[in-house]
Scaffold this motif. Structure first.
Motif, short mmCIF file in Angstrom:
data_model
loop_
_atom_site.label_atom_id
_atom_site.label_comp_id
_atom_site.label_asym_id
_atom_site.label_seq_id
_atom_site.Cartn_x
_atom_site.Cartn_y
_atom_site.Cartn_z
N GLY A 523 37.05 -24.54 -40.76
CA GLY A 523 37.57 -23.24 -40.34
C GLY A 523 37.82 -23.17 -38.86
O GLY A 523 38.81 -22.59 -38.40
N LEU A 524 36.94 -23.79 -38.09
CA LEU A 524 37.09 -23.79 -36.63
C LEU A 524 38.33 -24.58 -36.22
O LEU A 524 39.06 -24.18 -35.31
CB LEU A 524 35.85 -24.41 -36.00
N ALA A 525 38.59 -25.68 -36.89
CA ALA A 525 39.75 -26.51 -36.55
C ALA A 525 41.05 -25.78 -36.80
O ALA A 525 42.04 -25.97 -36.08
CB ALA A 525 39.72 -27.81 -37.35
N SER A 526 41.09 -24.92 -37.82
CA SER A 526 42.33 -24.21 -38.15
C SER A 526 42.62 -23.07 -37.18
O SER A 526 43.76 -22.62 -37.07
CB SER A 526 42.27 -23.66 -39.57
N GLU A 527 41.58 -22.57 -36.46
CA GLU A 527 41.77 -21.40 -35.60
C GLU A 527 41.52 -21.69 -34.13
O GLU A 527 41.67 -20.79 -33.30
CB GLU A 527 40.82 -20.28 -36.05
N ALA A 528 41.13 -22.90 -33.79
CA ALA A 528 40.78 -23.19 -32.40
C ALA A 528 42.00 -23.08 -31.49
O ALA A 528 43.09 -23.52 -31.86
CB ALA A 528 40.18 -24.59 -32.29
N PRO A 529 41.83 -22.49 -30.30
CA PRO A 529 42.95 -22.47 -29.34
C PRO A 529 43.37 -23.89 -28.96
O PRO A 529 42.60 -24.85 -29.12
CB PRO A 529 42.35 -21.73 -28.14
N THR A 530 44.59 -24.02 -28.50
CA THR A 530 45.13 -25.35 -28.20
C THR A 530 44.78 -25.85 -26.81
O THR A 530 45.16 -26.95 -26.44
CB THR A 530 46.66 -25.34 -28.35
N SER A 531 44.08 -25.05 -26.04
CA SER A 531 43.70 -25.48 -24.69
C SER A 531 42.84 -26.73 -24.76
O SER A 531 42.04 -26.89 -25.69
CB SER A 531 42.93 -24.35 -24.00
N PRO A 532 42.98 -27.67 -23.80
CA PRO A 532 42.18 -28.90 -23.84
C PRO A 532 40.69 -28.67 -23.94
O PRO A 532 39.98 -29.44 -24.58
CB PRO A 532 42.56 -29.59 -22.52
N VAL A 533 40.19 -27.60 -23.30
CA VAL A 533 38.75 -27.33 -23.33
C VAL A 533 38.27 -27.16 -24.77
O VAL A 533 37.28 -27.76 -25.20
CB VAL A 533 38.43 -26.07 -22.51
#
Length: 1003
Positions: A523-533
């Motif tokens: 679930g986290l992978a599908s919603e994580a922001p694309t920022s490098p951090v």
């Protein structure tokens, strides 16, 4: 539902074509998220500025945002575009109603109804508009009546000084009241009696202090307490308007004050009249009062301005103090503070404070910078407008910028763009300019993590929490937070939700809830922001949870975007090593210094994973120099050096003793244990199983050790071999050793197609196994054996040709060529090929398993060539050293059957069956064929037929199996017997039993 909406919004941000902007915006408006709805509508409205549906949604969003003026403008534009569509009029009516214009709202809503709008909602809006309209009209009428009918009092000054009762309404001083002439009489209304006539006695001296509270007028219903005055001196007191009740002086201090002023004026006039000094005293007093009022007003205005400025400064200071913390609750408090401080004021500092709050909120919550923030920044000018620029942040962008929040914002943007050096410069300058700016410290902590400086990051977060112990974002950023985490529903920010879910997954994993942790990761992978951090944190979490594919994907995204993400490259290299892709890891680590022990260790691991001779030689040279220079070096580096030597030209039997010595000194290091397992596997055939089992017990689940254990289990014919090798491949998907062992297991189990596919995947591999043969050579050799087992001898020789001439003396190749020669009846060629190898082996002091296999094959070649006595001598010599060597056991059994000693042959076959353990190999098929042959010779078809049928079902079975099957069926099943004989002749048309098979078919 909120999570679903967040997922939809994230997908739209990543791919605007994934969903209709209108549908998503409407869902956001209905969920009371107008700011995000405005963001979603921005791009489509730019492309279609005359789209009525989008304009209506934009108007609704601005209304929800509280910007009613902008909402009214947008809805008016929508109404012009849509024409007879009622939706724009319906929402425009609601906006006008909220702006306090019920009359216009009522008309617009009536227009919407006329165009077809209906329902309880619009009816309620119309009723509300009409009620508010009537209330406004009533208030306005009462106010106008009160102003028009305000009473005035004109009276004749008395000749005496008797007390005169005050009128019920506040008087207005007229010129007649300040002159000696009486005012013309006015008729009094019939409902009010005239005041009594003045007394003839001289008036009393004027009172210096007027009464503080004049007597209220008598009620209208009471009769007058005094007789009516003569008509010549009337006092006219008009009544208040009938619609307004009599006013209470106690409730209207302003009118009481006017009454007091009237008394003072009368007393002053009386004194001036008696002294005869009215004019000059009046002028003097007037000028004095005007002067005093002017001076007092000037200083009062100055004091008022100073007070207003101090109040504004205090309010803005409080708002910025909240905003500098960066928490959602603090930002909301900052908005409230600035709303109060800026009420009715227009000051540039207010715009700057609003810009600060908007920017910090957007950057910390993960939302794009709002149009409002960009507009404010444009009005403030440089450097505040720098964030709205489309160009990437560069060193030139930072030149001349001193504002702490601007530097922080540029640092955040550079961090998201992957410009690590620019981000570091901007954030350090921001923290230097404003140490209290917590968001800048948070961003710097994230940058430390990207640079692999976890300790420095933790120190910064601890610094924040020392000042603000309950700071939400600082708590969520930490590696291992203490205390209870907030509920997901309480966290609205995209960034905060990421940190919260990351911590939840870590806690699930630590508590043993592995499946729940992996679901949280998905679930986290599908919603994580694309920022490098965020992608870097996602990659670390995925690697920790064992999801290597997600770890590689996230880490590669960071490496591709970030200019100086050294820690991301190292993380990606670790992920590639875990997946067995050593060559890619070596390439990625090529830009790092070899002086770093951590990098050197990873390079050694990558060389071991790739198993290529060049990589092994290069890394081994550097590693040996480091170990020698450090007087032995670290135990882990020494173990890696030993493992590399096992695969190089430096290999010798001394390595086993070195591994044992090192393991005796260090028993808790994984690399030391693996080095011992590999050295034992190579040099100690008798003790390797026990040693490898011991290592696996101490370090369960280690991929390299599992591959060795699985190969030993395969050789021993254990059923657990498949499960062990599958686990090894799951742990290290790219392990060539595990892939080769698993392919051999499939071959031995008779799954030839699957085995051939598995071997084919290894034919391009340049790695060298612990046998010092390349995996490509092993793969082509096994593919040749598969084709030979299928009777495809030409294809088998083609596969052998892929090995090249440089492998002409390869033992396995000669072994296979001999077997092919035997299968094709070329006995002399087989003997000639194997004889030099057999003589060389016989001269050695120790014989290995592979040597014993070659000698047994040489015995089979001698037997096939007719040298039965020579074959028996070879078989017996092999069994002296290897009493369970399958091929030698089968050869001895065949010799015994040839001489009719079936009982002795049976004992050899029993031992061979235990050694083979139902491997479904060609040797196992040969064992079954010999058992069937013995049963046929003894006339026991009940034993012969099942054994021979099973043998013919195994790839690579000897052709004799079909012949003896025909023999066992010849008595009562002639058609099946005929088929068996024909199958034998297809496989061996010139074999020793061919003539007997043809006679059986003719008969």
């Amino acid at each position: 539902m909120a999570g679903n909406l967040d997922a939809r919004l994230l997908r739209y941000r990543n791919d605007p074509s994934s969903e209709s902007a209108a549908e998503l915006a409407e869902s956001l408006i209905e969920a009371d998220r107008p700011v995000e709805a405005i963001e979603v509508l921005g791009r489509p409205l730019t492309a279609q500025p005359k789209n009525g549906e989008l304009l209506v949604l934009a108007g609704r969003a601005w209304m929800g945002r509280g910007d009613l003026l902008r909402a009214q403008k947008v809805l008016l534009q929508a109404a012009r575009v849509l024409g007879d569509e009622p939706s724009a009029f319906r929402w425009l009516g609601e906006v006008l109603l909220k702006r306090g214009d019920p009359d216009r709202a009522s008309k617009v809503l009536a227009r919407a109804v006329a165009l077809g709008a209906g329902g309880p909602e619009i009816d309620a809006l119309r009723d509300r508009a009409e009620r508010l309209g009537r209330l406004a009209d009533s208030i306005e009428d009462e106010f106008e009546d009160e102003m028009e009918d305000a009473p005035t009092i004109e009276r004749q000054l008395p000749d005496d000084d008797d007390d005169i009762p005050l009128p019920s309404a506040p008087p207005r001083i007229s010129p007649a009241m300040l002159s000696s002439r009486p005012a013309p009489p006015r008729s009094a209304p019939p409902s009010r009696p005239a005041p009594p006539p003045p007394r003839s006695a001289p008036p009393p001296p004027p009172r210096s202090n007027p009464p503080s509270r004049p007597a209220p007028p008598p009620p209208r219903s009471n009769p007058p307490s005094r007789p009516a005055p003569p008509p010549s001196k009337p006092v006219s007191v008009p009544p208040p308007p009938p619609s307004v009740p009599p006013e209470n002086p106690a409730q209207k201090p302003s009118r009481q004050t006017k009454k007091v002023e009237l008394q003072e004026a009368e007393a002053l006039e009386s004194r001036l009249k008696k002294k005869g000094k009215r004019s000059w005293v009046k002028v003097f007093l007037t000028l004095t009062i005007i002067g005093l009022l002017g001076v007092g007003g000037f200083f009062g205005f100055q004091a008022w301005q100073a007070h207003q400025a101090q109040q504004l400064a205090t309010g803005l200071e409080g708002a910025l103090e909240h905003a500098m913390k960066g928490n959602p609750a603090d930002l909301e408090a900052a908005r409230d503070a600035i709303r109060v401080a800026s009420e009715g004021r227009n000051d540039p500092s207010i715009e700057r404070a609003r810009w600060t709050i908007e920017v910090i909120d957007a950057l910390e919550s993960g939302a794009p910078l709002s149009e409002r923030a960009n507009q404010i920044g444009a009005r403030l000018g440089a450097p505040f407008s720098a964030l709205s620029a489309e160009e990437a942040v560069s060193a030139e962008t930072l030149e001349g910028v001193d504002e702490a929040v601007v530097l922080y914002a540029l640092g955040r943007r550079a961090l998201a763009e992957g410009s690590m050096d620019i981000a570091q410069t901007a954030l350090d300058r921001a923290r230097e300019a404003a140490p209290e700016l917590v968001p800048a410290t948070l961003a710097r902590a994230e940058l430390h993590v990207l640079n692999g400086q976890d300790e420095e990051s933790e120190n910064l977060l601890a610094e924040i929490l020392r000042e603000e112990s309950d700071h939400l974002r600082a708590r969520l950023h930490r590696r291992a937070p203490t205390g209870e985490l907030p509920e997901s529903s309480e966290v609205e920010s995209v960034h905060d939700r990421f940190w919260l879910r990351r911590l939840q997954a870590l806690r699930q994993f630590a508590s043993g809830e592995r499946d729940e942790a992996r679901r949280s990761l998905a679930g986290l992978a599908s919603e994580a922001p694309t920022s490098p951090v965020f992608r870097f944190e996602l990659a670390k979490l995925a690697l920790q949870l064992g999801d290597l594919e997600e770890a590689e994907r996230a880490a590669r995204m960071v490496v591709d975007r970030a200019e100086m993400a050294s820690s991301a490259k190292i993380l990606l290299a670790e992920t590639l090593l875990s997946r067995g892709r050593g060559e890619e890891a070596l390439s990625l680590l090529g830009s790092f210094s070899e002086d770093d022990p951590r990098i050197l260790r990873m390079r050694a691991m990558a060389a071991l994973s790739s198993e290529t001779p060049d990589a092994i030689a290069t890394v081994l040279e550097r590693l040996s120099a480091v170990v020698e220079a450090s007087d032995g070096g670290e135990d882990e580096l020494v173990a890696l050096q030993l493992r590399l030597r096992l695969r190089s030209a430096e290999r010798s039997t001394d390595l086993l003793e070195e591994a044992r010595t090192l393991s005796g000194e260090v028993d808790s290091n994984l690399e030391v244990a693996v080095a011992l397992a590999e050295a034992t596997f190579v040099f100690d055939e008798e003790g390797r199983r026990e040693a490898i089992d011991g290592v696996n017990e101490r370090f369960p689940g280690q991929g390299t050790v599992l591959a060795l254990l699985g190969d030993l289990q395969r050789r021993a014919g254990e059923d657990a071999a498949r499960q062990t090798l599958e686990e090894a491949l799951e742990r290290t998907p790219g392990s060539n050793a595990a892939r080769l062992s698993f392919a051999r297991l499939l071959f031995e189990k008779g799954e030839l197609d699957e085995a051939d596919t598995a071997f084919e995947a290894l034919t391009d591999c340049e790695g060298v196994s612990l046998s010092l043969r390349t995996y490509a050579e092993e793969a082509w050799m096994n593919r040749a054996e598969i084709r030979a087992a299928r009777g495809q001898f030409d294809a088998s020789r083609e596969a052998l040709a892929e090995l090249g001439e440089e492998n002409a003396a390869n033992t396995n190749r000669l072994d296979l060529e001999a077997r092919l020669a035997i299968s094709e009846g070329r006995m002399d060629d087989a003997v000639a090929a194997l004889q030099p190898l057999a003589r060389a082996i016989e001269e050695r002091d120790e014989v290995s398993d592979s040597d014993a296999e070659t000698l047994a094959l040489y015995g089979s070649a001698l037997y096939a060539a007719g040298d039965v006595a020579g074959a028996r001598r070879v078989y017996e010599s092999v069994l002296e050293d290897r009493e369970s060597q399958p091929r030698a056991l089968l050869g001895m059994a065949e010799v015994m059957v040839r001489s009719g000693r079936y009982e002795q042959a049976g004992r050899y076959l029993d031992t061979a069956e235990r050694a083979l353990r139902d491997t479904q190999s060609s040797e196992f098929a040969q064992m079954l064929t010999l058992r069937g042959r013995i049963a046929v010779e003894n006339g026991d078809d009940g034993i012969a037929r099942p054994a021979l049928r099973r043998a013919t079902g195994i790839p690579g079975a000897p052709a004799a199996a079909w012949f003896y099957l025909g023999e066992s069926l010849a008595g009562d099943n002639s058609p099946r017997a005929r088929e068996a004989y024909e199958a034998y002749l297809e496989r061996s048309p010139a074999g020793p039993l061919a003539d007997r098979a043809r006679r059986a078919i003719r008969n």
